[in-house]
Structure formats: structure tokens, C-alpha cells
Design an enzyme around this catalytic site. Sequence first.
Site, PDB file in Angstrom:
ATOM      1  N   ASP A  36       0.871  -1.056   0.038  1.00  0.00           N
ATOM      2  CA  ASP A  36       0.094   0.006  -0.163  1.00  0.00           C
ATOM      3  C   ASP A  36       0.740   1.204   0.026  1.00  0.00           C
ATOM      4  OD1 ASP A  36      -2.954   1.361   1.049  1.00  0.00           O
ATOM      5  OD2 ASP A  36      -1.388   2.315   1.788  1.00  0.00           O
ATOM      6  N   TYR A  50       3.115  10.086  -0.483  1.00  0.00           N
ATOM      7  CA  TYR A  50       4.254   9.397  -0.064  1.00  0.00           C
ATOM      8  C   TYR A  50       5.373   9.550  -0.834  1.00  0.00           C
ATOM      9  CZ  TYR A  50       0.494   6.429   2.544  1.00  0.00           C
ATOM     10  OH  TYR A  50      -0.543   6.233   3.095  1.00  0.00           O
ATOM     11  N   LYS A  67      -2.814   6.016  -3.948  1.00  0.00           N
ATOM     12  CA  LYS A  67      -3.958   6.873  -3.852  1.00  0.00           C
ATOM     13  C   LYS A  67      -3.737   8.083  -4.581  1.00  0.00           C
ATOM     14  CE  LYS A  67      -3.701   5.051   0.675  1.00  0.00           C
ATOM     15  NZ  LYS A  67      -2.346   4.547   0.817  1.00  0.00           N
ATOM     16  N   HIS A 120      -7.736   9.505  -1.503  1.00  0.00           N
ATOM     17  CA  HIS A 120      -6.906   9.730  -0.257  1.00  0.00           C
ATOM     18  C   HIS A 120      -7.595  10.266   0.831  1.00  0.00           C
ATOM     19  CE1 HIS A 120      -2.616   9.300   1.374  1.00  0.00           C
ATOM     20  NE2 HIS A 120      -3.427   9.061   2.234  1.00  0.00           N
TER      21      HIS A 120
END
Length: 283
Positions: A56, A61, A86, A119
Site C-alpha cells: 500500500d 508518500y 491513492k 486519499h
Amino acid sequence: MKSREDLSVKHIADRVKLNNGVEMPWLGLGVWKAEDGQEVASAVKSAIELGYRSIDTAAVYKNEAGVGQGIAESGIAREELFVTTKVWNSDQGYESTLQAFEESRNKLGLDYIDLYLIHWPVKGKYIDTWRALEKLYSDGRVRAIGVSNFHIHHLNDILESGSVVPVVNQVEYHPLLAQRELLAFCKSHQIVMEAWSPLMQGKLFEDPTLNDIAAKYGKSVSQVILRWDLQHGVITIPKSVNRERIAQNGDIFDFELSVEDMQRIDAMNKDQRVGPDPDHINF
């Protein structure tokens, strides 16, 4: 009482069938805050070597390329893996989401994504963003679509305006934030709940109740919490870049918590968050 479905989670390779028929592993590796490049690539490779099949990540990120590197170097066939990413808040909207998806897919180096999530429910945007996800799904570029950090009223907006029911709602979930109403709502609509920050960022490791239960089973506090997730029918994705901790987090399939111990953990709930309330986001 634990359901038959919950009791069937016996192995790291076990999967739950989502509402569109796609099967998703109950346990995955989260990579939030894992540094792009070698750190996240090594974590992904370690997890896959240890039997994990779900990874994930997210655009925000900023480590999708490293995740893709780890997948490519793992030597595992693509169809055996389940990859989630996401769309970030600043990319939400119809056309911008379609573009953001392609950027994520290219960074990951994959022909398709297994699960694509919104998200956060950005006010005034998440309905159009969901339309874009439905387009990606109908075009076959993603195998399943879902949401993250959605309250019941956000989910109702999607259910009323969209034509596809989300397969997953990934939310903050741990013993101090049991989200019972949301979990019941998701189950009633065949939406699987998924836990981020299942270990409350380490804040539960000294808790006396959890330590007492862990000692009883000869397990760590983290293993007890992750098992609690699974027995509530909640997918869990603990984050670590440490191979030993990744292995320990995956060693949760050889025991079951008793009904009494499940209830003891349930009773810890304080509706306490470590992350923001989705109704009050400004990012």
C-alpha cells in the site's frame, strides 16, 4: 461472536473477496514515510520474500518509484501481487485525477493498479474524483476502486451519486479508535474496512491490557492488535522498513484471540485519533 469468515484467516496468503469479486490479501505492507529509493525498495522485497502479497502506497508518500523498484526486483509474478495507491488532495477533480493516476502508474512501472483510492474526502471535489475512478475502473486500468478516510456521510454521497460501490474504505483504526458505527455501515454495504495506523504509531505498546493479553498468547502487542483487526473483518497494513518487524507483523496466523479478549480490546475504545478528523482537513 466471530464470523466464519474471520475464523478462516489462517495464513499470510489468505484473501478477502471484495464486492466486485476481486480478492485482496488481509495483510499488507504500508510504506508511509518510507524513503524513496533503496529503503522502500528493500522493505517491499523483504515483505514479498516473507510472504506478503499486498503493498500500500500513495502519491503523496513520494515513494511509488521505489515501491515499483522493489516489486520489479522481487522476482514475483505481477498477478500474484496486490498494489494499492491513492490520488492526493491537490490532484482531485475529474481530469486531474485521470492524469494523476497515469503518473502513479508510470512511477510504479505497472500496466495496471489493483486498487486505487481517494486519499481524503476533499469537499466539493470527491464526487468528481469518484467519477474519474469509475472511468478508470470501466476502462480496465484498475481492478478495484475505493476510498480512504471517509465518514458515513461521505460514503452516502458516493453511494447516491455514483454507479460503483467502493470496495474498501481505508481509515484510521486501532483499539482506541474502533469506529464501530462506520464498521457496521461498511459491512452493511459490502465495503471492506481497512486499517491505517493499526498500531497507533507505537503509542499502544506499553498499554497494560494489551501487554497482559500478549503475554497470555506468547505474542507481541503489535501481533495482538493486528489479529484483533483481522477478527473484526478489517484488512490491516502495518508500516515498517525493518525486516524483523515486517516478519513479526506477518506472524499472526497461528493463533486466535478469544471472544473475551476481543471484548477486552473493544472496551479500550476512546474515539481517540492520531491523525486528523476527515471532516476537518485543510490540506
